[in-house]
Design a protein around this motif. Structure first.
Motif, PDB file in Angstrom:
ATOM      1  N   LEU A  95       0.782  -1.374   0.059  1.00  0.00           N
ATOM      2  CA  LEU A  95       0.086   0.000  -0.071  1.00  0.00           C
ATOM      3  C   LEU A  95       0.824   1.289  -0.026  1.00  0.00           C
ATOM      4  O   LEU A  95       0.331   2.461  -0.125  1.00  0.00           O
ATOM      5  CB  LEU A  95      -1.040  -0.127   1.207  1.00  0.00           C
ATOM      6  CG  LEU A  95      -1.956  -1.290   1.411  1.00  0.00           C
ATOM      7  CD1 LEU A  95      -2.886  -1.001   2.424  1.00  0.00           C
ATOM      8  CD2 LEU A  95      -2.754  -1.061   0.033  1.00  0.00           C
ATOM      9  N   VAL A  96       2.155   1.109   0.445  1.00  0.00           N
ATOM     10  CA  VAL A  96       3.017   2.402   0.634  1.00  0.00           C
ATOM     11  C   VAL A  96       4.261   2.069  -0.260  1.00  0.00           C
ATOM     12  O   VAL A  96       4.920   1.015  -0.232  1.00  0.00           O
ATOM     13  CB  VAL A  96       3.129   3.001   2.030  1.00  0.00           C
ATOM     14  CG1 VAL A  96       1.809   3.353   2.526  1.00  0.00           C
ATOM     15  CG2 VAL A  96       3.719   2.004   2.735  1.00  0.00           C
ATOM     16  N   THR A  97       4.944   3.212  -0.423  1.00  0.00           N
ATOM     17  CA  THR A  97       6.036   3.217  -1.069  1.00  0.00           C
ATOM     18  C   THR A  97       6.727   4.540  -0.823  1.00  0.00           C
ATOM     19  O   THR A  97       6.061   5.461  -0.706  1.00  0.00           O
ATOM     20  CB  THR A  97       6.057   3.051  -2.575  1.00  0.00           C
ATOM     21  OG1 THR A  97       7.611   3.030  -3.170  1.00  0.00           O
ATOM     22  CG2 THR A  97       5.422   4.060  -3.399  1.00  0.00           C
ATOM     23  N   GLY A  98       8.279   4.446  -0.455  1.00  0.00           N
ATOM     24  CA  GLY A  98       8.804   5.662  -0.153  1.00  0.00           C
ATOM     25  C   GLY A  98      10.493   5.259   0.224  1.00  0.00           C
ATOM     26  O   GLY A  98      10.931   4.356  -0.135  1.00  0.00           O
ATOM     27  N   SER A  99      10.886   6.016   1.117  1.00  0.00           N
ATOM     28  CA  SER A  99      12.234   5.864   1.756  1.00  0.00           C
ATOM     29  C   SER A  99      12.268   6.521   3.233  1.00  0.00           C
ATOM     30  O   SER A  99      11.562   7.536   3.542  1.00  0.00           O
ATOM     31  CB  SER A  99      13.293   6.466   1.020  1.00  0.00           C
ATOM     32  OG  SER A  99      13.167   7.933   0.702  1.00  0.00           O
ATOM     33  N   LEU A 112       1.206   7.003  -1.179  1.00  0.00           N
ATOM     34  CA  LEU A 112       0.176   5.877  -1.144  1.00  0.00           C
ATOM     35  C   LEU A 112      -0.042   5.202  -2.475  1.00  0.00           C
ATOM     36  O   LEU A 112      -0.540   5.930  -3.462  1.00  0.00           O
ATOM     37  CB  LEU A 112      -1.140   6.641  -0.456  1.00  0.00           C
ATOM     38  CG  LEU A 112      -0.908   7.279   0.945  1.00  0.00           C
ATOM     39  CD1 LEU A 112      -2.196   7.823   1.100  1.00  0.00           C
ATOM     40  CD2 LEU A 112      -0.352   6.560   1.844  1.00  0.00           C
ATOM     41  N   ARG A 113       0.175   4.062  -2.640  1.00  0.00           N
ATOM     42  CA  ARG A 113       0.065   3.356  -3.888  1.00  0.00           C
ATOM     43  C   ARG A 113      -1.320   3.343  -4.459  1.00  0.00           C
ATOM     44  O   ARG A 113      -1.371   3.082  -5.596  1.00  0.00           O
ATOM     45  CB  ARG A 113       0.783   1.908  -3.571  1.00  0.00           C
ATOM     46  CG  ARG A 113       2.116   1.973  -3.095  1.00  0.00           C
ATOM     47  CD  ARG A 113       2.640   0.594  -3.194  1.00  0.00           C
ATOM     48  NE  ARG A 113       3.205   0.210  -4.486  1.00  0.00           N
ATOM     49  CZ  ARG A 113       3.968  -0.995  -4.622  1.00  0.00           C
ATOM     50  NH1 ARG A 113       4.376  -1.665  -3.566  1.00  0.00           N
ATOM     51  NH2 ARG A 113       4.381  -1.352  -5.750  1.00  0.00           N
ATOM     52  N   ARG A 124       0.635  10.083  -7.678  1.00  0.00           N
ATOM     53  CA  ARG A 124       0.221   9.427  -6.307  1.00  0.00           C
ATOM     54  C   ARG A 124       0.277  10.455  -5.323  1.00  0.00           C
ATOM     55  O   ARG A 124       0.941  11.348  -5.386  1.00  0.00           O
ATOM     56  CB  ARG A 124       0.803   8.256  -5.932  1.00  0.00           C
ATOM     57  CG  ARG A 124       0.629   6.976  -6.797  1.00  0.00           C
ATOM     58  CD  ARG A 124       1.383   5.714  -6.249  1.00  0.00           C
ATOM     59  NE  ARG A 124       1.250   4.575  -7.083  1.00  0.00           N
ATOM     60  CZ  ARG A 124       2.002   3.993  -7.916  1.00  0.00           C
ATOM     61  NH1 ARG A 124       2.814   4.720  -8.372  1.00  0.00           N
ATOM     62  NH2 ARG A 124       1.320   2.853  -8.472  1.00  0.00           N
ATOM     63  N   ILE A 125      -0.689  10.174  -4.128  1.00  0.00           N
ATOM     64  CA  ILE A 125      -0.761  10.987  -2.777  1.00  0.00           C
ATOM     65  C   ILE A 125       0.599  10.931  -2.482  1.00  0.00           C
ATOM     66  O   ILE A 125       0.942   9.538  -1.843  1.00  0.00           O
ATOM     67  CB  ILE A 125      -1.743  10.575  -1.946  1.00  0.00           C
ATOM     68  CG1 ILE A 125      -3.211  10.936  -2.599  1.00  0.00           C
ATOM     69  CG2 ILE A 125      -1.591  11.271  -0.733  1.00  0.00           C
ATOM     70  CD1 ILE A 125      -3.458  12.457  -2.898  1.00  0.00           C
TER      71      ILE A 125
END
Length: 675
Positions: A95-99, A112-113, A124-125
């Protein structure tokens, strides 16, 4: 309002409904700003975590200089070591992606995927953003020591892995100059929750006092909807004891800023467990300390954080320091939620981790006892039909079934009222100069026929809480965001995109945001159905009241045009169902009849149009007219001459010849001429 004024009562009820729609939200849902319970931290030895937090340790620096923000990618690249090495580690779940930035161990990059900024799904948000970017938004956990912060935002942590995923936890380590060795283990589930487990070991020769803290910083005042039915800003849930479910307090960004500028200090709360953070319409960033821990929450505003824009901060810190002897360790666990406010996920976290009132991150409003079941039913129906618009239509039918007995009784009362229109009009004409006497006679007539003149308002009154609850559901439920219906409605939570200014969708732009101009097709459909329903009801005798009542559909068309399309669809569909229900009842009660005509055109019209012909009026009343007054000759309809026995009525002859008796001495009917 006395019972002798039924028409005025109906008028007031209709106007009241309009006022409720316009101002009811503000009355019922406007967030009341809480002043907060100012409870200063414990003062023993000057070593409470609360007191240190109030002094600004761990909350950033407020300076007067300003810096220019950078594009997001450039700001992300600022997370580098002195050797130029990238200090970011990927964070990925379904559900999420980032670092994660290892300098300060800051959560400052999270997208937020499943959720996009527009229905075109191009971007995406991006919920969390690094300092230096526009609308920076980040979270950091750390420790407060005797002399200030023990874990600074400049500390570069070392990681034992390359990424953080549900299947790959991550362990970070860092040691400060006082011999305190920090080990942080990060785990993330397959949704939105990150668990932060901190262990600190005193490797020095002196005793150390520490207290954990968590800090959420939001640079710049976020652009909110500014709508009084929705809270956007700081939120905190505090409890007094383990058995206490807790209360949640809400503070807008403006109130947090004003309180700081007025030098009244930040909003503060002392609690056993609970949680705090910032809430948007659909998104939430919340920090959750342990349930058994005494913590202090506060909201504050800083001017030009680290040389950038103004910042809003939500802070929690443990109220008491823990003494760590040389060679000893201390372990604490906190949690971070960063994601969409999906009701099922929030409820699951509440049950799994015993997070008090976590589902109240969604602003259910005062009609929560309707809003919650509505959303639950919509989600269940959506699971079968796959379209939230269709789910709204089905839910409307279910609501109509629940309220059917009451609505049915109301429509029957209105039908009786319509049936009595001829007699009511004659009473009004007769007592035109004596209003009191006229009202007395009307009420006597109502009592005789067992009619409640105010019952016609019941269907409208029943819709008010349902209207509020469904509106709230459409407004707060992330499930409805970008949920399509059919045709041009691709977002049930947004306005109807077909308006007058774009020639109802022929021109390539959407609503312009000008009141009384953005009127789409669905608001017009809603207005037409409301007008038709209004025409079916018995009109008031006063011409001015009739004009007011007939103007309401047009007023509501303009007023509700600014509401979400899903709500307009519900209202129009509900009107259509009400029209069908009311028409069937009126047919059964004989209020509508076939108009006499020479052709075969079926024109269903009010039977009182022919009430002057005595047979029709008597049939409508179920028999001969009543003789209750001394002026029965004036009130009773005229009787037609009775044809002698043996005569027949030939439908092929004219009305005059049919009613004319045969000449004396002549046989009725035709005789065949003898040849």
């Amino acid at each position: 309002m006395g019972p002798s004024q039924p028409d005025q009562r109906n008028l007031i009820m209709a106007i009241l409904f309009s006022v409720v729609i316009i101002f009811g939200f503000q009355i019922m849902f406007a967030p009341q700003e809480q002043q907060g319970r100012q409870q200063p931290g414990q003062q023993s030895d000057g070593k409470t975590g609360a007191q240190v937090g109030e002094q600004g340790v761990g909350v950033g620096r407020s300076i007067t200089a300003t810096k220019q923000t950078r594009p997001l990618e450039e700001a992300l690249n600022l997370c580098k070591g002195t050797d130029g090495k990238n200090l970011r580690l990927p964070v990925r779940t379904p559900l999420v992606t980032g670092s994660l930035c290892l300098r300060g161990a800051v959560f400052d990059d999270l997208s937020l995927r499943k959720h996009w900024t527009t229905i075109k799904k191009k971007e995406r948000i991006h919920l969390l953003r690094p300092l230096g970017s526009s609308d920076a938004y980040f979270v950091r956990f750390g420790w407060i020591g005797n002399g200030g912060e023990a874990t600074t935002d400049k500390a570069v942590w070392k990681a034992d892995g390359d990424s953080l995923t549900p299947n790959e936890p991550l362990t970070l380590t860092w040691t400060n100059d006082k011999g305190l060795a920090f080990t942080r283990t990060l785990t993330i589930d397959d949704k939105y929750l990150i668990t932060v487990t901190d262990r600190v070991t005193n490797t020095g020769t002196e005793k150390q006092s520490l207290a954990p803290f968590g800090l959420t910083t939001r640079v710049g005042e976020p652009e909110t909807l500014g709508f009084f039915v929705l809270h956007e800003g700081g939120i905190v849930v505090n409890r007094e004891n383990q058995e206490d479910e807790g209360t949640h307090e809400e503070h807008s960004y403006g109130s947090i800023k004003d309180r700081t500028q007025d030098q009244r200090g930040p909003y503060t709360y002392q609690s056993l467990g609970g949680w705090t953070g910032f809430s948007d319409q659909y998104w939430l960033v919340a920090m959750v300390p342990p349930n058994e821990q005494q913590v202090k929450y506060s909201f504050r505003w800083l001017q030009n954080l680290d040389g950038y824009r103004d910042a809003f901060q939500a802070l929690f810190n443990y109220r008491n320091f823990s003494e760590i002897e040389p060679g000893k360790s201390l372990k604490v666990t906190n949690r971070l939620f960063a994601g969409a406010k999906e009701s099922q996920i929030l409820s699951a976290y509440k049950e799994q981790y015993n997070i008090a009132r976590f589902e109240w991150a969604i602003d259910w409003g005062w009609f929560y006892f309707l809003t919650k079941p509505f959303l639950w039913l919509l989600q269940i129906i959506f699971g079968y039909v796959g379209n939230f618009g269709v789910a709204i239509l089905i839910l409307t039918v279910m609501v109509k079934i629940v309220f059917f007995p009451l609505a049915n009784r109301s429509y029957k009362s209105m039908s009786k009222m319509k049936k009595l229109q001829p007699e009511m009009m004659k009473l009004r004409e007769r007592y035109a100069d004596d209003k009191q006497k006229m009202n007395q006679e009307l009420m006597a007539l109502y009592r005789e026929k067992k009619i409640n003149p105010a019952a016609g308002c019941l269907p409208i009154l029943l819709q008010i809480p349902v209207f509020f609850a469904l509106y709230k559901t459409l407004f707060i439920a992330v499930d409805m965001r970008h949920a399509p219906f059919f045709g041009w409605i691709q977002d049930l939570s947004a306005l109807d995109p077909t308006t007058i200014v774009n020639f109802f969708g022929l021109l390539p732009w959407g609503p312009v945001g000008i009141p009384f101009i953005d009127i789409g097709i669905w608001p017009i459909i809603m207005g037409v159905t409301m007008y038709l329903q209004q025409k079916m009801n018995p009109p008031p005798a006063d011409p001015m009241q009739q004009k007011i009542f007939m103007a309401l559909p047009f007023v509501f068309t303009f007023m509700l045009a600014t509401f979400p399309a899903g709500l307009i669809i519900y209202w129009a569909w509900n009107n259509l169902l009400s029209i069908c229900q009311q028409w069937l009842i009126m047919k059964q009660m004989g209020v509508y009849d076939k108009k006499e005509a020479t052709g075969n055109v079926r024109d269903l019209t009010a039977a009182e149009a022919t009430a002057g012909s005595g047979a029709g009026a008597a049939a409508m009343d179920g028999g001969a007219p009543a003789k209750d007054t001394e002026d029965e000759d004036k009130l009773a309809p005229e009787k037609k001459a009775k044809a002698p026995t043996g005569t027949t009525r030939n439908p092929g002859r004219s009305k005059q010849s049919r009613d004319k008796p045969p000449a004396k001495g002549k046989r009725s009917g035709r005789r065949r001429r003898r040849k």
